[in-house]
Scaffold this motif. Sequence first.
Motif, PDB file in Angstrom:
ATOM      1  N   LEU A  29       0.746  -1.163   0.096  1.00  0.00           N
ATOM      2  CA  LEU A  29       0.031  -0.044   0.033  1.00  0.00           C
ATOM      3  C   LEU A  29       0.740   1.312   0.080  1.00  0.00           C
ATOM      4  O   LEU A  29       0.572   2.371  -0.733  1.00  0.00           O
ATOM      5  CB  LEU A  29      -0.931  -0.071   1.318  1.00  0.00           C
ATOM      6  CG  LEU A  29      -2.137  -0.927   1.183  1.00  0.00           C
ATOM      7  CD1 LEU A  29      -2.688  -0.743   2.439  1.00  0.00           C
ATOM      8  CD2 LEU A  29      -3.131  -0.357   0.073  1.00  0.00           C
ATOM      9  N   VAL A  30       1.849   1.205   0.510  1.00  0.00           N
ATOM     10  CA  VAL A  30       2.899   2.400   0.874  1.00  0.00           C
ATOM     11  C   VAL A  30       3.274   2.909  -0.522  1.00  0.00           C
ATOM     12  O   VAL A  30       3.284   3.835  -1.027  1.00  0.00           O
ATOM     13  CB  VAL A  30       3.880   2.122   1.888  1.00  0.00           C
ATOM     14  CG1 VAL A  30       4.972   3.392   1.815  1.00  0.00           C
ATOM     15  CG2 VAL A  30       3.454   2.035   3.229  1.00  0.00           C
ATOM     16  N   THR A  48      16.153   5.144   5.392  1.00  0.00           N
ATOM     17  CA  THR A  48      14.986   6.089   4.899  1.00  0.00           C
ATOM     18  C   THR A  48      13.608   5.465   4.445  1.00  0.00           C
ATOM     19  O   THR A  48      12.556   5.840   4.679  1.00  0.00           O
ATOM     20  CB  THR A  48      15.685   7.145   3.743  1.00  0.00           C
ATOM     21  OG1 THR A  48      16.717   7.431   4.149  1.00  0.00           O
ATOM     22  CG2 THR A  48      14.517   7.993   3.588  1.00  0.00           C
ATOM     23  N   THR A  49      14.163   4.334   3.955  1.00  0.00           N
ATOM     24  CA  THR A  49      12.731   3.557   3.575  1.00  0.00           C
ATOM     25  C   THR A  49      11.991   3.002   4.552  1.00  0.00           C
ATOM     26  O   THR A  49      10.799   3.056   4.845  1.00  0.00           O
ATOM     27  CB  THR A  49      13.147   2.200   2.506  1.00  0.00           C
ATOM     28  OG1 THR A  49      14.050   2.790   1.505  1.00  0.00           O
ATOM     29  CG2 THR A  49      12.182   1.555   2.079  1.00  0.00           C
ATOM     30  N   LEU A  50      12.677   2.417   5.816  1.00  0.00           N
ATOM     31  CA  LEU A  50      12.208   1.946   6.878  1.00  0.00           C
ATOM     32  C   LEU A  50      11.381   3.134   7.546  1.00  0.00           C
ATOM     33  O   LEU A  50      10.027   2.934   7.860  1.00  0.00           O
ATOM     34  CB  LEU A  50      13.127   1.352   7.724  1.00  0.00           C
ATOM     35  CG  LEU A  50      12.540   1.201   9.381  1.00  0.00           C
ATOM     36  CD1 LEU A  50      11.591  -0.190   9.014  1.00  0.00           C
ATOM     37  CD2 LEU A  50      13.846   0.624  10.088  1.00  0.00           C
ATOM     38  N   MET A  51      11.968   4.338   7.754  1.00  0.00           N
ATOM     39  CA  MET A  51      11.150   5.386   8.338  1.00  0.00           C
ATOM     40  C   MET A  51      10.078   5.749   7.538  1.00  0.00           C
ATOM     41  O   MET A  51       8.910   6.086   8.314  1.00  0.00           O
ATOM     42  CB  MET A  51      12.032   6.532   8.511  1.00  0.00           C
ATOM     43  CG  MET A  51      11.515   7.484   9.411  1.00  0.00           C
ATOM     44  SD  MET A  51      11.316   7.199  11.043  1.00  0.00           S
ATOM     45  CE  MET A  51      13.047   7.095  11.677  1.00  0.00           C
ATOM     46  N   LEU A  55       6.112   5.654   9.083  1.00  0.00           N
ATOM     47  CA  LEU A  55       5.303   7.081   9.173  1.00  0.00           C
ATOM     48  C   LEU A  55       4.100   6.943   8.393  1.00  0.00           C
ATOM     49  O   LEU A  55       3.204   7.401   8.740  1.00  0.00           O
ATOM     50  CB  LEU A  55       6.528   8.221   9.025  1.00  0.00           C
ATOM     51  CG  LEU A  55       7.219   8.248   9.934  1.00  0.00           C
ATOM     52  CD1 LEU A  55       8.235   9.394   9.822  1.00  0.00           C
ATOM     53  CD2 LEU A  55       6.761   8.620  11.362  1.00  0.00           C
ATOM     54  N   TRP A  56       4.367   6.431   7.070  1.00  0.00           N
ATOM     55  CA  TRP A  56       3.124   6.532   6.035  1.00  0.00           C
ATOM     56  C   TRP A  56       2.069   5.578   6.566  1.00  0.00           C
ATOM     57  O   TRP A  56       0.834   5.811   6.595  1.00  0.00           O
ATOM     58  CB  TRP A  56       3.647   5.954   4.926  1.00  0.00           C
ATOM     59  CG  TRP A  56       2.554   6.256   3.792  1.00  0.00           C
ATOM     60  CD1 TRP A  56       2.476   7.205   2.816  1.00  0.00           C
ATOM     61  CD2 TRP A  56       1.480   5.544   3.417  1.00  0.00           C
ATOM     62  NE1 TRP A  56       1.426   7.123   2.077  1.00  0.00           N
ATOM     63  CE2 TRP A  56       0.857   5.970   2.334  1.00  0.00           C
ATOM     64  CE3 TRP A  56       1.188   3.946   3.819  1.00  0.00           C
ATOM     65  CZ2 TRP A  56      -0.299   5.246   1.606  1.00  0.00           C
ATOM     66  CZ3 TRP A  56       0.164   3.428   3.061  1.00  0.00           C
ATOM     67  CH2 TRP A  56      -0.560   4.107   2.302  1.00  0.00           C
ATOM     68  N   SER A  57       2.392   4.531   7.281  1.00  0.00           N
ATOM     69  CA  SER A  57       1.654   3.523   7.854  1.00  0.00           C
ATOM     70  C   SER A  57       0.633   4.065   8.960  1.00  0.00           C
ATOM     71  O   SER A  57      -0.365   3.570   9.359  1.00  0.00           O
ATOM     72  CB  SER A  57       2.211   2.060   8.323  1.00  0.00           C
ATOM     73  OG  SER A  57       3.040   1.716   7.063  1.00  0.00           O
ATOM     74  N   VAL A  58       1.524   4.912   9.811  1.00  0.00           N
ATOM     75  CA  VAL A  58       0.583   5.248  11.022  1.00  0.00           C
ATOM     76  C   VAL A  58      -0.280   6.266  10.899  1.00  0.00           C
ATOM     77  O   VAL A  58      -1.383   6.281  11.427  1.00  0.00           O
ATOM     78  CB  VAL A  58       1.951   5.888  11.887  1.00  0.00           C
ATOM     79  CG1 VAL A  58       1.139   6.625  13.249  1.00  0.00           C
ATOM     80  CG2 VAL A  58       2.805   4.892  12.615  1.00  0.00           C
ATOM     81  N   GLY A  59      -0.456   7.070   9.689  1.00  0.00           N
ATOM     82  CA  GLY A  59      -1.409   7.880   9.328  1.00  0.00           C
ATOM     83  C   GLY A  59      -1.000   9.061   8.378  1.00  0.00           C
ATOM     84  O   GLY A  59      -1.490   9.985   8.265  1.00  0.00           O
ATOM     85  N   VAL A  69      11.934  11.787   8.137  1.00  0.00           N
ATOM     86  CA  VAL A  69      12.433  11.123   7.026  1.00  0.00           C
ATOM     87  C   VAL A  69      13.545  11.856   6.288  1.00  0.00           C
ATOM     88  O   VAL A  69      14.594  11.038   5.957  1.00  0.00           O
ATOM     89  CB  VAL A  69      11.220  11.155   5.833  1.00  0.00           C
ATOM     90  CG1 VAL A  69      11.825  10.547   4.521  1.00  0.00           C
ATOM     91  CG2 VAL A  69       9.978  10.516   6.100  1.00  0.00           C
ATOM     92  N   GLY A  70      13.568  13.086   6.562  1.00  0.00           N
ATOM     93  CA  GLY A  70      14.881  13.825   5.992  1.00  0.00           C
ATOM     94  C   GLY A  70      16.245  13.359   7.020  1.00  0.00           C
ATOM     95  O   GLY A  70      17.282  13.297   6.514  1.00  0.00           O
TER      96      GLY A  70
END
Length: 97
Positions: A29-30, A48-51, A55-59, A69-70
Amino acid sequence: MCLFALLAGMFPRFAFAIYWIARPTQVSLVFDGNLILPLLGLFFLPFTTLMYTILWSVGGLAGGDWLWVGLALVLDVAHYGSSAYANRNRIPGYSGD
């Protein structure tokens, strides 16, 4: 110290791989079902990919989330820079000064 550096460099790859195995639909989905982007992230910018994925999954990503992410991107690039600096004497013809 070398073992610690190896483990520190491999942690984000292991963490993202385990996350991907545990929640493949979430990673799909991400990245909109794209398989190449998470694979490239796993090899080249793992933290970076993990973060980004977490973060995208949380909301979703909003203002302050991009800071994290930066920061992860800076850590990935710093890891490559420190590896290059540590191995600079292996380059043929490099004087080392």
